[in-house]
Design an enzyme around this catalytic site. Structure first.
Site, mmCIF file in Angstrom:
data_model
loop_
_atom_site.group_PDB
_atom_site.id
_atom_site.type_symbol
_atom_site.label_atom_id
_atom_site.label_comp_id
_atom_site.label_asym_id
_atom_site.label_seq_id
_atom_site.Cartn_x
_atom_site.Cartn_y
_atom_site.Cartn_z
ATOM 1 N N GLN A 21 -4.095 -1.355 9.649
ATOM 2 C CA GLN A 21 -4.123 -2.685 9.030
ATOM 3 C C GLN A 21 -4.797 -3.689 9.960
ATOM 4 O OE1 GLN A 21 -3.118 -3.418 5.836
ATOM 5 N NE2 GLN A 21 -3.998 -5.422 6.205
ATOM 6 N N LYS A 71 0.837 -1.209 0.000
ATOM 7 C CA LYS A 71 0.000 0.000 0.000
ATOM 8 C C LYS A 71 0.866 1.252 0.000
ATOM 9 C CE LYS A 71 -3.822 -2.394 2.253
ATOM 10 N NZ LYS A 71 -4.580 -2.675 3.463
ATOM 11 N N ASP A 96 -10.582 3.540 4.642
ATOM 12 C CA ASP A 96 -11.072 2.173 4.470
ATOM 13 C C ASP A 96 -12.597 2.151 4.346
ATOM 14 O OD1 ASP A 96 -9.171 0.237 4.178
ATOM 15 O OD2 ASP A 96 -8.794 -0.003 6.326
#
Ligand code: NAD
Length: 264
Positions: free
Chosen positions: A76, A32, A99
């Site tokens: 994460q 990422k 997200d």
């Protein structure tokens, strides 16, 4: 995307938060950050030991919420045992929730309003669009009801504009194949290797495979690609289909968050 980033009056910033030493999580976050760098998004990496307390992690999120150089915060998941990931997700300011999993943003999705949306289902909408696969009036069956993929996917495919007729299957669904055989579009987000085989798919249907399963054969999806390749009208591979698109949507969300912050 790099041009859109360069056009902004500010440099978009993505904060990544990695807790513990799970090797897969390290690989994901590295990827990422590399993606972000490629398009000119600055990443601020935060790595914490597995024994980090909930309070310390929340303090870090508060700092990132207050940091004007940070437009997106990515924690994460999964977090190490003992940490409450729902509370951490809710701690992130909704305007930095790249997200798209904060209840505020999921609420906007339910209402059909603009907001930061979960990356995997938004990426799937883009894939369908890019490949000219019609959804309006079509029957879609989503296999899996997680808040990360299945549920938001069902909302996105059934909202105005996409206009599919959607069913959600899950672990208690009986006669899965009977249901999926009626689908023009199957989205498999289960986590069971090769669950979707020939008996589940109507000839010509589109199969979107979200699953990432580590097996002795390597990474495999929730659909049996080799069995389906000559029956499906279109099918996404694993690896190389939904995964990269999910990563791309994180950048799109970061750009969107930075654009909103800059008022442009
Ligand atoms: P999850 O474990 O939260 O949810 C799985 C869902 O599958 C549940 O709703 C459960 O009811 C359903 N299910 C389980 N067994 C079933 C069965 N036999 N028949 C029908 N439904 C069944 O998982 P998730 O977070 O939604 O992830 C699903 C898969 O997608 C995993 O393999 C995950 O690694 C992968 N994933 C991939 C990406 C990507 O970017 N490609 C992103 C997120 C998740």
């Amino acid at each position: 995307m790099a041009e859109a980033v360069a056009d902004l009056p500010l440099k978009p910033g993505l904060a990544t938060v990695l807790v513990g030493d799970d090797p897969a999580s390290h690989t994901y976050v590295r990827g990422k950050r590399r993606d972000a760098a490629e398009v000119g998004i600055v990443s601020f990496h935060n790595e914490l030991p597995a024994e980090t307390s909930q309070a310390d992690l929340e303090l870090l999120i508060d700092d990132l919420n207050a940091d004007p150089e940070v437009h997106g915060i990515l924690v994460q998941l999964p977090l190490p045992g003992g940490l409450d990931s729902a509370a951490i997700t809710e701690r992130i300011h909704p305007s930095k929730d790249v997200d798209g999993l904060h209840p505020h943003n999921l609420g906007l999705l339910v209402l059909g309003r603009r907001g930061l949306r979960p990356c995997t289902p938004s990426g799937i909408v883009r894939i369908l669009d890019q490949y000219g696969i019609p959804t309006a009036g079509r029957r879609a069956v989503i296999v899996g009801r997680s808040f990360l993929v299945g549920r938001p996917m069902a909302l996105m495919l059934s909202e105005h504009g996409a206009d599919a007729t959607v069913s959600i299957a899950h672990s208690r669904t009986t006669d899965l194949a009977d249901l999926t055989r009626q689908a023009d579009i199957i989205v498999a987000a289960v986590g069971v290797p090769k669950l979707i085989g020939r008996e589940h798919v109507k000839p010509g249907a589109t199969v979107i495979d979200v699953g990432i399963n580590r097996t002795d054969e390597g990474l495999v999806g929730d659909a049996d690609f080799d069995e389906l390749i000559d029956i499906a009208g279109a099918i996404t591979p694993v690896p190389g289909g939904v995964g990269p698109m999910t990563r791309a949507m994180l950048l799109v969300n970061t750009l969107e968050a930075a654009r909103t912050a800059s008022g442009s």
